[in-house]
Design a protein around this motif. Structure first.
Motif, PDB file in Angstrom:
ATOM      1  N   GLN A   1     -37.520  18.404 -35.929  1.00  0.00           N
ATOM      2  CA  GLN A   1     -36.974  18.182 -34.652  1.00  0.00           C
ATOM      3  C   GLN A   1     -37.513  17.234 -33.669  1.00  0.00           C
ATOM      4  O   GLN A   1     -37.268  16.038 -33.411  1.00  0.00           O
ATOM      5  N   VAL A   2     -38.708  17.713 -33.483  1.00  0.00           N
ATOM      6  CA  VAL A   2     -39.741  16.743 -32.575  1.00  0.00           C
ATOM      7  C   VAL A   2     -41.164  16.494 -33.516  1.00  0.00           C
ATOM      8  O   VAL A   2     -41.642  15.332 -33.643  1.00  0.00           O
TER       9      VAL A   2
ATOM     10  N   ARG B   1     -34.486  21.768 -37.053  1.00  0.00           N
ATOM     11  CA  ARG B   1     -33.415  21.337 -36.973  1.00  0.00           C
ATOM     12  C   ARG B   1     -32.193  22.692 -37.127  1.00  0.00           C
ATOM     13  O   ARG B   1     -31.057  22.656 -36.532  1.00  0.00           O
TER      14      ARG B   1
ATOM     15  N   HIS C   1     -36.236  11.281 -35.941  1.00  0.00           N
ATOM     16  CA  HIS C   1     -36.024   9.870 -35.552  1.00  0.00           C
ATOM     17  C   HIS C   1     -36.797   8.737 -36.380  1.00  0.00           C
ATOM     18  O   HIS C   1     -36.206   7.814 -36.792  1.00  0.00           O
TER      19      HIS C   1
ATOM     20  N   ASN D   1     -26.057  10.625 -38.045  1.00  0.00           N
ATOM     21  CA  ASN D   1     -24.652  10.851 -37.727  1.00  0.00           C
ATOM     22  C   ASN D   1     -23.543  10.589 -38.824  1.00  0.00           C
ATOM     23  O   ASN D   1     -22.507  11.332 -39.341  1.00  0.00           O
TER      24      ASN D   1
ATOM     25  N   LYS E   1     -19.211  11.292 -32.636  1.00  0.00           N
ATOM     26  CA  LYS E   1     -19.647  11.122 -31.488  1.00  0.00           C
ATOM     27  C   LYS E   1     -19.442   9.529 -31.371  1.00  0.00           C
ATOM     28  O   LYS E   1     -19.158   8.778 -30.383  1.00  0.00           O
ATOM     29  N   TYR E   2     -19.344   8.731 -32.480  1.00  0.00           N
ATOM     30  CA  TYR E   2     -19.386   7.314 -32.483  1.00  0.00           C
ATOM     31  C   TYR E   2     -18.264   6.769 -33.752  1.00  0.00           C
ATOM     32  O   TYR E   2     -18.576   6.856 -34.788  1.00  0.00           O
TER      33      TYR E   2
ATOM     34  N   LYS F   1     -23.839   3.785 -30.950  1.00  0.00           N
ATOM     35  CA  LYS F   1     -24.255   3.770 -32.363  1.00  0.00           C
ATOM     36  C   LYS F   1     -22.929   3.579 -33.137  1.00  0.00           C
ATOM     37  O   LYS F   1     -21.895   3.495 -32.736  1.00  0.00           O
TER      38      LYS F   1
ATOM     39  N   ASP G   1     -25.588  19.542 -27.502  1.00  0.00           N
ATOM     40  CA  ASP G   1     -27.004  19.018 -28.182  1.00  0.00           C
ATOM     41  C   ASP G   1     -27.938  18.526 -27.026  1.00  0.00           C
ATOM     42  O   ASP G   1     -28.958  18.982 -26.913  1.00  0.00           O
TER      43      ASP G   1
ATOM     44  N   TYR H   1     -31.347  20.167 -26.719  1.00  0.00           N
ATOM     45  CA  TYR H   1     -32.904  19.718 -27.147  1.00  0.00           C
ATOM     46  C   TYR H   1     -33.528  19.304 -25.974  1.00  0.00           C
ATOM     47  O   TYR H   1     -34.852  19.433 -25.984  1.00  0.00           O
TER      48      TYR H   1
ATOM     49  N   ASP I   1     -37.185  21.076 -26.025  1.00  0.00           N
ATOM     50  CA  ASP I   1     -38.198  20.283 -26.308  1.00  0.00           C
ATOM     51  C   ASP I   1     -39.553  20.502 -25.242  1.00  0.00           C
ATOM     52  O   ASP I   1     -40.386  20.479 -25.533  1.00  0.00           O
TER      53      ASP I   1
ATOM     54  N   PHE J   1     -43.137  12.485 -27.068  1.00  0.00           N
ATOM     55  CA  PHE J   1     -42.638  11.742 -28.273  1.00  0.00           C
ATOM     56  C   PHE J   1     -43.808  10.622 -28.422  1.00  0.00           C
ATOM     57  O   PHE J   1     -43.679  10.010 -29.707  1.00  0.00           O
TER      58      PHE J   1
ATOM     59  N   LYS K   1     -48.142  13.302 -32.858  1.00  0.00           N
ATOM     60  CA  LYS K   1     -46.798  13.057 -33.345  1.00  0.00           C
ATOM     61  C   LYS K   1     -46.712  11.790 -34.096  1.00  0.00           C
ATOM     62  O   LYS K   1     -46.201  11.670 -35.242  1.00  0.00           O
TER      63      LYS K   1
HETATM   64  N1  LIG Z   1     -39.012   9.391 -30.242  1.00  0.00           N
HETATM   65  C1  LIG Z   1     -38.351  10.432 -30.516  1.00  0.00           C
HETATM   66  C2  LIG Z   1     -37.107  10.642 -29.826  1.00  0.00           C
HETATM   67  C3  LIG Z   1     -36.467  11.851 -29.794  1.00  0.00           C
HETATM   68  N2  LIG Z   1     -37.047  12.754 -30.616  1.00  0.00           N
HETATM   69  C4  LIG Z   1     -36.526  14.231 -30.763  1.00  0.00           C
HETATM   70  C5  LIG Z   1     -36.016  14.594 -29.381  1.00  0.00           C
HETATM   71  C6  LIG Z   1     -34.916  15.449 -29.532  1.00  0.00           C
HETATM   72  O1  LIG Z   1     -35.353  16.866 -29.865  1.00  0.00           O
HETATM   73  C7  LIG Z   1     -34.251  14.970 -30.854  1.00  0.00           C
HETATM   74  C8  LIG Z   1     -32.922  14.197 -30.582  1.00  0.00           C
HETATM   75  O2  LIG Z   1     -32.409  13.904 -31.583  1.00  0.00           O
HETATM   76  P1  LIG Z   1     -30.891  13.643 -31.861  1.00  0.00           P
HETATM   77  O3  LIG Z   1     -30.687  13.451 -33.264  1.00  0.00           O
HETATM   78  O4  LIG Z   1     -29.983  14.810 -31.396  1.00  0.00           O
HETATM   79  O5  LIG Z   1     -30.752  12.416 -31.215  1.00  0.00           O
HETATM   80  P2  LIG Z   1     -29.683  11.972 -29.891  1.00  0.00           P
HETATM   81  O6  LIG Z   1     -28.890  12.893 -29.364  1.00  0.00           O
HETATM   82  O7  LIG Z   1     -30.823  11.203 -29.002  1.00  0.00           O
HETATM   83  O8  LIG Z   1     -28.971  10.741 -30.526  1.00  0.00           O
HETATM   84  P3  LIG Z   1     -27.580  11.038 -31.294  1.00  0.00           P
HETATM   85  O9  LIG Z   1     -26.582  10.498 -30.666  1.00  0.00           O
HETATM   86  O10 LIG Z   1     -27.591  10.130 -32.625  1.00  0.00           O
HETATM   87  O11 LIG Z   1     -27.331  12.527 -31.786  1.00  0.00           O
HETATM   88  O12 LIG Z   1     -35.107  13.860 -31.239  1.00  0.00           O
HETATM   89  C9  LIG Z   1     -38.283  12.648 -31.048  1.00  0.00           C
HETATM   90  O13 LIG Z   1     -38.941  13.707 -31.501  1.00  0.00           O
HETATM   91  N3  LIG Z   1     -38.886  11.463 -30.958  1.00  0.00           N
END
Ligand SMILES: Nc1ccn([C@H]2C[C@H](O)[C@@H](COP(=O)(O)OP(=O)(O)OP(=O)(O)O)O2)c(=O)n1
Length: 448
Positions: free
Chosen positions: A48-49, A61, A117, A155, A186-187, A208, A252, A256, A260, A358, A363
C-alpha cells in the motif's frame, strides 16, 4: 443518464446463462467472484505505502480493498436512500446501489503491481526505454500502443483482469454485471484517445487513462449499453463517469488518506501529536483528551480514525446530493472529497503524507530496490518472448534455455501472437506478482 440503465444487473452477452436470482442479486455474486479470485488474494502481499515491511499491522492492498468496500457500502446506502426518497429509484433499490459500489470498491486495486506506485512507474519506465531502443519485439510495435505501455496503469490492468483474464479467460473474464464494471472505471478513456483530449478538455475522468486497447471493445459495449454519455471529436472518444464511480473514488480517498496516517504512527513516521493534529479537526470531537483519559495513544488514534471516516462519509453523501444534477448528466468534474466541507482537512493530510511519509528514507530505499527487482525481472523475461515470436509462436522451436526459463518462471504464452500481445502478457505477468514473489523471481534470475 437513467438509473434503470445505470443499475443494470445484466452481464454483457452472458445473461442467458445467469438470470438474476431474487435471493442472490448480481452485485452479491459479483462481490463473491472478486473476493474468491486469485488476483484479489494476491493483494495480501502487495504494497500500500510501505514496501516489504515486516510489521503485520500496516495495510497491504487487500485489507485496504476490504475497508474501501465497507466505506463504499455506507456511501451507497446513504445515496441510495436519498434516491429512493426522490423516487429516482424504486423502494429497496438502495441495497443495489450499495452492493454495486461495494463490489466495485472491492475490485478497485485488483490491477495494482508489486511495490505500489513505484512499481507502476518502474514498469512504465522499462517500456519507455525499450520502445525508444527499437530492438527485437519493440521494432515493429505500432505507435498506437506506445503511450499505454510507457505509462503502466493499474486501473486499466484491473479492468483487464476482471473482464478478460480471470475465470472465463478471453470470454468475459469474471463476467460481472454492467453496473459494477462501469462503476469500477474512474478513467473512461484509452491512453491514445486521452492524449488527443487532455489539452482541450478538463474532466476528472481524463486525469489518467483506465482502459487498454486490448479491452476497448468490451468497455465501449458496456458504457454504450447502459447509455453513459460519450464525448466524441474527430474519431476520438471518452466517456463520462458512471455516477457511482464518484462514490468508489470517495471510498478509496477516505480510506487511504486516513489509514495512511494511522499506519504512519504505527511505522514511526508520524508522532501521536502529528496524527492528532491531522485527524482531530476532521473528527471534530470536543474535549477529546478529557473524554478518553484511559486510552493509550494507539487507541485514541483508532477512535479519531473511526469518527473521521464517519464524518467524511456524511460529507461526501451531502456533496453527491448537492451536485446531483451535474453528476447525473455527466458534467460534475471534482472528487467528492475535494468538493466537500472536509476538503481542507484532507489537503492537510495529503501535504503531510507527501512531506513525511512518501519520502521517508526507508520507503525510498525500498522503492529503489523494488524498481531494480522489476527491471531485472522484465529484462530476464524478455528473451522468452523474443524467442517465442521469432519462432512463429512455436514453443517447441525455442532454445532449450528459453523453454527452461519459461517453465521456471511459469509465464503464460497462450495469448501471445504479435509484439503487442507479447507486451500485454509481460505486463500481466509482472503486475500480477506479489512483492515477495517478485523478489524471489529476481533472485532466481540473479538480479537485484
Ligand atoms: N508516492 C506515493 C504516492 C502514493 N502512495 C500511496 C498512498 C495511498 O495509500 C496509495 C494511493 O494509491 P492509489 O492506487 O489508490 O492511487 P490514487 O487514488 O492516488 O490514484 P488512482 O486514481 O490511480 O486510484 O498509494 C505511496 O505510497 N507513495
Amino acid at each position: 443518464m437513467e438509473w434503470c440503465k445505470l443499475l443494470d444487473g445484466q452481464r454483457l452477452g452472458y445473461n442467458e446463462l445467469y438470470s438474476e436470482q431474487a435471493d442472490r442479486p448480481s452485485y452479491i455474486q459479483d462481490y463473491d467472484r472478486i473476493l474468491f479470485s486469485a488476483p484479489f488474494r494476491r493483494l495480501a502481499n502487495k504494497t500500500q505505502v510501505h514496501p516489504l515491511y515486516e510489521n503485520d499491522h500496516l495495510h497491504h492492498r487487500l485489507i485496504h480493498s476490504l475497508e474501501t468496500a465497507s466505506v463504499g457500502r455506507s456511501l451507497g446506502i446513504g445515496v441510495g436512500a436519498w434516491l429512493e426518497e426522490r423516487n429516482e429509484i424504486e423502494k429497496g433499490e438502495r441495497h443495489r446501489v450499495a452492493g454495486v459500489v461495494q463490489a466495485a470498491c472491492l475490485a478497485h486495486d485488483i490491477g495494482n503491481p508489486p511495490f505500489g506506485h513505484s512499481g507502476e512507474d518502474a514498469i512504465g519506465q522499462w517500456f519507455k526505454y525499450k520502445i525508444a531502443e527499437k530492438k527485437g519485439i519493440f521494432l515493429d510495435l505500432p505507435v498506437e500502443f506506445h503511450e499505454e505501455l510507457s505509462n503502466f496503469e493499474g486501473n486499466a490492468q484491473g479492468f483487464r483482469i476482471i473482464n478478460q483474464l480471470e475465470m472465463y479467460r478471453n470470454d468475459g473474464g469474471m463476467r460481472l454485471s454492467k453496473s459494477v464494471i462501469a462503476s469500477f472505471v474512474k478513467y473512461p478513456v484509452t491512453a491514445e484517445m486521452r492524449g488527443n483530449f487532455i489539452n482541450s478538455q478538463e474532466y476528472c475522468g481524463l486525469k489518467k487513462f483506465g482502459i487498454f486497447k486490448s479491452e476497448f471493445k468490451i468497455f465501449e459495449k458496456v458504457f454504450s449499453s447502459i447509455e453513459i454519455p460519450c464525448v466524441s471529436e474527430a474519431g476520438n472518444k471518452y466517456w463520462r463517469r458512471h455516477p457511482l464511480a464518484f462514490l468508489v473514488e470517495a471510498a478509496d480517498d477516505i480510506c487511504y488518506k486516513i489509514l495512511d496516517v494511522e499506519d504512519g504512527f504505527t511505522s514511526g513516521d508520524f508522532s501521536y501529536d502529528q496524527v492528532s493534529d491531522m485527524l482531530l479537526p476532521l473528527a471534530g470531537i470536543e474535549d477529546f483528551c478529557q473524554k478518553y483519559p484511559e486510552q493509550n495513544e494507539g487507541e485514541k488514534i483508532a477512535i479519531l480514525r473511526a469518527v473521521a471516516i464517519n464524518k467524511s462519509i456524511k460529507s461526501c453523501i451531502d456533496v453527491f446530493k448537492e451536485n446531483y444534477d451535474e453528476i447525473i448528466d455527466g458534467r460534475f468534474s471534482l472528487s467528492l472529497i475535494d468538493a466537500s466541507s472536509v476538503s481542507d482537512f484532507f489537503r492537510n493530510i495529503t501535504d503531510n503524507s507527501n512531506k513525511k511519509l512518501f519520502t521517508s528514507k526507508r520507503k525510498v530505499e525500498l522503492e529503489v530496490f523494488g524498481r531494480n527487482v522489476i527491471h531485472g525481472i522484465l529484462n530476464g523475461l524478455l528473451p522468452i518472448y523474443e524467442d517465442y515470436i521469432n519462432n512463429n509462436c512455436n514453443e517447441d522451436s525455442m532454445s532449450s534455455y528459453c523453454r527452461q526459463l519459461k517453465k521456471a518462471v511459469a509465464v503464460d504464452l497462450r495469448d501471445v501472437r504479435d509484439s503487442y500481445s507479447a507486451c500485454r502478457s509481460i505486463c500481466d505477468y509482472v503486475s500480477g506478482m506479489t512483492d515477495r514473489y517478485a523478489v524471489k523471481v529476481a533472485k532466481m534470475l540473479m538480479v537485484s
